[in-house]
Write a protein that holds these residues in place. Structure first.
Motif, PDB file in Angstrom:
ATOM      1  N   LEU A   1       0.824  -1.209   0.000  1.00  0.00           N
ATOM      2  CA  LEU A   1       0.000   0.000   0.000  1.00  0.00           C
ATOM      3  C   LEU A   1       0.856   1.256   0.000  1.00  0.00           C
TER       4      LEU A   1
ATOM      5  N   LEU B   1       0.781   4.327  -2.645  1.00  0.00           N
ATOM      6  CA  LEU B   1       0.418   5.680  -2.210  1.00  0.00           C
ATOM      7  C   LEU B   1       1.571   6.670  -2.344  1.00  0.00           C
TER       8      LEU B   1
ATOM      9  N   ARG C   1      -4.603   7.573   3.015  1.00  0.00           N
ATOM     10  CA  ARG C   1      -3.762   7.284   4.167  1.00  0.00           C
ATOM     11  C   ARG C   1      -4.618   7.160   5.423  1.00  0.00           C
TER      12      ARG C   1
ATOM     13  N   TYR D   1      -5.278   3.876   7.683  1.00  0.00           N
ATOM     14  CA  TYR D   1      -4.680   3.969   9.017  1.00  0.00           C
ATOM     15  C   TYR D   1      -5.711   3.768  10.125  1.00  0.00           C
TER      16      TYR D   1
ATOM     17  N   SER E   1      -5.874   0.686  12.408  1.00  0.00           N
ATOM     18  CA  SER E   1      -4.798   0.535  13.389  1.00  0.00           C
ATOM     19  C   SER E   1      -5.173   1.137  14.729  1.00  0.00           C
TER      20      SER E   1
ATOM     21  N   PHE F   1      -2.686  -2.905   9.340  1.00  0.00           N
ATOM     22  CA  PHE F   1      -1.382  -2.634   8.736  1.00  0.00           C
ATOM     23  C   PHE F   1      -1.095  -1.141   8.566  1.00  0.00           C
TER      24      PHE F   1
ATOM     25  N   ALA G   1      -0.389   1.414  10.596  1.00  0.00           N
ATOM     26  CA  ALA G   1       0.721   2.058  11.298  1.00  0.00           C
ATOM     27  C   ALA G   1       2.068   1.768  10.621  1.00  0.00           C
ATOM     28  N   PRO G   2       2.404   0.478  10.348  1.00  0.00           N
ATOM     29  CA  PRO G   2       3.650   0.264   9.611  1.00  0.00           C
ATOM     30  C   PRO G   2       3.623   0.893   8.212  1.00  0.00           C
TER      31      PRO G   2
ATOM     32  N   ILE H   1       2.420   3.772   7.429  1.00  0.00           N
ATOM     33  CA  ILE H   1       2.818   5.180   7.526  1.00  0.00           C
ATOM     34  C   ILE H   1       4.322   5.294   7.722  1.00  0.00           C
ATOM     35  N   ILE H   2       4.912   4.344   8.457  1.00  0.00           N
ATOM     36  CA  ILE H   2       6.369   4.372   8.625  1.00  0.00           C
ATOM     37  C   ILE H   2       7.048   4.103   7.280  1.00  0.00           C
TER      38      ILE H   2
ATOM     39  N   ALA I   1       6.936   7.241   5.107  1.00  0.00           N
ATOM     40  CA  ALA I   1       7.968   8.211   5.473  1.00  0.00           C
ATOM     41  C   ALA I   1       9.326   7.754   4.944  1.00  0.00           C
TER      42      ALA I   1
ATOM     43  N   PHE J   1      13.159  -2.166  11.151  1.00  0.00           N
ATOM     44  CA  PHE J   1      12.566  -1.455  12.283  1.00  0.00           C
ATOM     45  C   PHE J   1      11.119  -1.909  12.497  1.00  0.00           C
TER      46      PHE J   1
ATOM     47  N   LEU K   1       9.561  -4.135  15.724  1.00  0.00           N
ATOM     48  CA  LEU K   1       8.454  -3.523  16.469  1.00  0.00           C
ATOM     49  C   LEU K   1       7.199  -4.377  16.427  1.00  0.00           C
ATOM     50  N   GLN K   2       6.846  -4.866  15.245  1.00  0.00           N
ATOM     51  CA  GLN K   2       5.596  -5.599  15.105  1.00  0.00           C
ATOM     52  C   GLN K   2       5.670  -6.984  15.733  1.00  0.00           C
TER      53      GLN K   2
END
Lengths: 308, 308
Positions: free
Chosen positions: A104, A108, A119, A123, A126, A181, A183-184, A186-187, A190, A228, A232-233
Motif C-alpha cells: 500500500l 500511495l 492514508r 490507518y 490501526s 497494517f 501504522a507500519p 505510515i512508517i 515516510a 525497524f 516492532l511488530q
C-alpha cells in the motif's frame, strides 16, 4: 554562537563547576522518571525473578521452591499449546501485515491525488483494532451467522462457524492483526519519501524496469525501515491479548486454539492467583522476546543495507 | 505540481532513445490519455480497497441502527429506517447507565494525559539539554523500557499495588504515568527538543534564567506539537487499553468502557447484538473524534518514532 558559548563558560565558572550544578538539576528533572524506573519497572522485574522461584498465592507468604516452576514448564502442556499458538500467530500475521503495509505504501507514494484521504482510511483500523469494540465486532463477523457467512451465502458458498471451529479460530485473529497494517504503512511511506528520486532516474537511464527498480533500489534502501517495523511488530504481536480474550470469551478456546501466551499468563496469575508460576512465565516471555530481538539484530547484518 | 513531476518521471521511464519517434504532439496526447486511464484504474482500486477495509466498521454502525433480528440477515449497508432503540437499550443494559463507564474512562484518561505531559516533558528536558553523569547509560535504559511488555512486570506490580491497597482504585492506572513510565513519549519529546535551536536557551541563560525557567517559559511553549501528539496518543491508547483495566478494576462500579463492554458481551451471549453494537459504536466515537482532530499529529508521531 561561539561567543555565546564563551560567555556561558565564563558565567558558569563564576558559579562553580557547571558539571556539578547540572547533576543536581538533572536529578530534579528526572526524579519522577527515576522513581518510576525503580518502583514500576526495574523493581518489579527483579521481584518477579525472585518470585519465579517461589510458590505464592497472595495470601500466604511466598514459599521458596527452587526450580520447581521451571521444571513444571517442561511438562505443562497448556503452556506448550500457548507457545505454539503465539508463535504461529506472530510468524504468520507479522509478515502478512508488513507485506500489505509495504504494498500500500508503494501505491500511495509520491504525488498521488487524495493521498491524505487514502492514508487516513487505511490507518484508521490501526487505531481501532486493539479495542474491545472491534473484538466484539469480530466475534459477530466470523460467527456462524455472521457477516462473512452472509456475504459468502450471496455467492452461494456455505460458510461455517469460523470462531467456534478450532481449525479456523486463530486465522480470524490473524486477519484482525493484518487488518491493522496502517501504522507500519505510515512508517514505510515516510521511509519511501527519503529515497532520493535521482536513484530512480539513474536506473531509468540504464533501462531498468519498474520491477527491477523495486528489487534493486527500493528494497535495499528501505531495508532499515523494514527491519525497524519487523522488530516492532513482532514484539507487539507477542503481547496481543484483548482480541483473543474477547473473541474467545476469556477462555482462549475453542480447545485452546486461541490461547495466546499473555492469555495463559493472565489465567495463571489473575484467575488461579498462582503468582509464583505466573512470574516465572513472565520471565520466560521476556527471555523469548529478548532472544527473538537479538536474532533479528544478528540476521539484520545479512540483509539490512545502510547507505553510508 | 506533484502531478507534473509524476508525469515527468513517467515519461522519463518510458522514453527510450529511438529513431522512429512519432510527432511529439501526438505522442504527448496519447501518453496523457494512457496516464489518465491508469490513474483512474488506480484510484478505483484504491477506493475499493478502502471500502473493504472500512466495511466491517461501517456495517457495525449501520447494524446498530437496525432492529436486532436484521443483524443476522442483512449484509448490506442500506438503511431503510433509522432505529435508535438499540442505543436506548444498550445504555441501560448494565448495572449503571453507560454514561457512568464513559465518565470512569474519562477520569482515567485525563489522569494519564496530565501525568504523561508533566513527567515525560521533565525527563525529556533533562535528556535533551542537561549534562549529567551516566547520561548515555540512563538514556539507553530509557530506550530499552519502551520495548518492555507490560506483561513481564504486571504480576509483581499487581502484588505491590495490592499491598498499597490500590486494587479497585484508578491509582494503579494513573500513578505510573505520573512517573514517566511511558518512555515512548519521553523519546518523542527528546527528539523534538533536540530540534529546537540551542541559541534560545543560551540567550535566556545570559539573561539570568535558570533551567526551570528555560524549561517552563521557553522549551514548553515551543514544544506544543510534541505535547499535542502525546495528548492524542495517550488518549487513544488509554481509552482502548483493556489488559491493565481488566486486572485492576473488578468492582463493577469502577468499570471503564472496555471492561464494561466486555462484561456486556459475557452477560448477553448472542441475544442482543444490536445494543452491543450500539455501545461499541459509542465506545469508538471518542477515538474516532481524536483521530479526526489529531490526524496531523498522529501521522507525524508514528513516522518519527514508530508508535502504534
Amino acid at each position: 554562537m561561539s561567543a555565546l558559548g564563551d560567555l556561558r563558560r565564563i558565567k558558569g565558572s563564576t558559579r562553580g563547576s557547571p558539571q556539578k550544578r547540572d547533576n543536581r538539576t538533572a536529578l530534579a528533572f528526572l526524579l519522577p522518571w527515576f522513581a518510576g524506573l525503580g518502583l514500576i519497572t526495574i523493581g518489579p522485574i527483579v521481584a518477579s525473578l525472585v518470585l519465579g522461584f517461589t510458590d505464592y498465592n497472595l495470601i500466604q507468604p511466598p514459599k521458596f521452591n527452587g526450580v520447581d516452576n521451571f521444571t513444571r514448564m517442561l511438562s505443562d502442556e497448556r503452556l506448550h499449546q500457548a507457545l505454539g499458538v503465539t508463535f504461529t500467530y506472530v510468524m504468520v500475521s507479522v509478515p502478512l501485515q508488513l507485506a500489505c503495509a509495504l504494498a500500500l505504501a508503494m501505491l500511495l507514494d509520491r504525488g498521488l491525488r487524495g493521498l491524505a484521504f487514502y492514508r487516513s482510511a487505511f490507518y484508521l483500523p490501526s487505531l481501532l483494532g486493539s479495542s474491545v469494540a472491534i473484538a466484539v465486532l469480530w466475534r459477530q463477523i466470523f460467527g456462524a451467522e455472521g457477516l462473512v457467512n452472509q456475504l459468502l451465502a450471496l455467492v452461494g458458498i456455505e460458510g461455517r462457524g469460523w470462531i467456534s471451529d478450532p481449525s479456523t479460530a486463530l486465522s480470524t485473529l490473524i486477519v484482525l492483526n493484518v487488518w491493522t497494517f496502517g501504522a507500519p504503512m505510515i512508517i514505510f511511506l515516510a521511509g519511501l519519501r527519503q529515497i532520493p528520486i535521482m536513484y530512480y532516474e539513474a536506473a531509468a537511464v540504464d533501462g531498468a524496469s519498474k520491477w527491477i527498480m523495486f528489487w534493486r533500489v527500493t528494497l535495499p534502501l528501505l531495508s532499515p525501515i523494514i527491519f525497524f517495523n519487523l522488530v516492532l511488530q513482532i514484539i507487539h504481536a507477542f503481547q496481543s491479548f484483548t482480541q483473543a480474550f474477547v473473541v474467545s470469551g476469556g477462555s482462549g478456546g475453542p480447545s485452546d486454539s486461541t490461547l495466546f501466551y499473555t492469555l495463559y499468563l493472565y489465567h495463571r496469575g489473575f484467575n488461579s492467583f498462582d503468582m509464583g508460576y505466573a512470574s516465572a512465565l513472565a520471565w520466560l516471555l521476556l527471555m523469548i522476546i529478548a532472544a527473538l530481538t537479538a536474532v533479528n539484530f544478528w540476521a539484520a547484518k545479512y540483509w539490512v543495507f545502510y547507505d553510508d | 505540481m506533484t502531478d507534473l513531476t509524476n508525469r515527468l518521471r513517467g515519461s522519463a521511464l518510458t522514453d527510450r532513445p529511438s529513431g522512429t519517434a512519432p510527432p511529439p504532439q501526438a505522442s504527448r496526447r496519447r501518453r496523457w490519455s494512457v496516464g489518465w486511464t491508469r490513474s483512474a484504474v488506480k484510484h478505483l482500486s484504491l477506493c475499493l480497497l478502502a471500502l473493504v477495509m472500512l466495511y466491517p466498521v461501517l456495517w457495525m454502525v449501520v447494524s446498530s441502527l437496525r432492529p436486532n433480528n436484521e443483524i443476522f440477515r442483512r449484509p448490506g449497508l442500506v438503511l431503510e429506517s433509522l432505529q435508535t432503540q438499540n442505543y436506548a437499550d444498550g445504555w441501560e443494559a448494565l448495572a449503571s447507565p453507560f454514561g457512568h463507564y464513559l465518565f470512569n474512562s474519562a477520569i482515567v484518561v485525563l489522569g494519564c494525559i496530565i501525568g504523561n505531559l508533566v513527567s515525560c516533558s521533565m525527563a525529556a528536558y533533562a535528556f535533551a539539554r542537561l549534562e549529567f553523569t551516566g547520561k548515555r547509560m540512563w538514556f539507553a535504559i530509557m530506550l530499552g523500557t519502551i520495548m518492555l511488555p507490560i506483561h513481564v512486570i504486571i504480576v509483581p506490580q499487581y502484588i505491590f499495588f495490592s499491598q498499597l491497597d490500590w486494587i479497585n482504585t484508578f491509582l494503579p492506572l494513573i500513578v505510573p504515568k505520573l512517573l514517566a513510565t511511558d518512555a515512548f513519549f519521553v523519546f518523542l519529546m527528546v527528539q523534538f527538543i533536540r530540534g529546537l535551536p540551542r541559541e534560545l536557551d543560551e540567550a535566556a541563560r545570559i539573561d539570568g534564567c535558570g533551567h526551570w525557567r528555560i524549561f517552563l517559559q521557553i522549551i514548553l511553549p515551543l514544544m506544543k506539537p510534541a505535547l499535542a501528539t502525546t495528548v492524542i496518543f495517550t488518549f487513544i491508547w488509554t481509552w482502548n487499553d483493556f489488559f491493565s483495566q481488566l486486572i485492576y478494576l473488578t468492582d463493577p462500579d469502577l468499570y471503564t468502557v472496555p471492561v464494561a463492554l466486555r462484561s456486556f458481551v459475557d452477560s448477553t451471549v448472542a441475544t442482543s447484538w444490536g445494543s452491543m453494537f450500539a455501545m461499541s459504536v459509542v465506545s469508538l466515537m471518542p477515538v474516532f473524534l481524536a483521530f479526526l482532530l489529531g490526524q496531523r499529529y498522529l501521522v507525524k508521531g508514528i513516522a518519527t518514532t514508530g508508535g502504534k
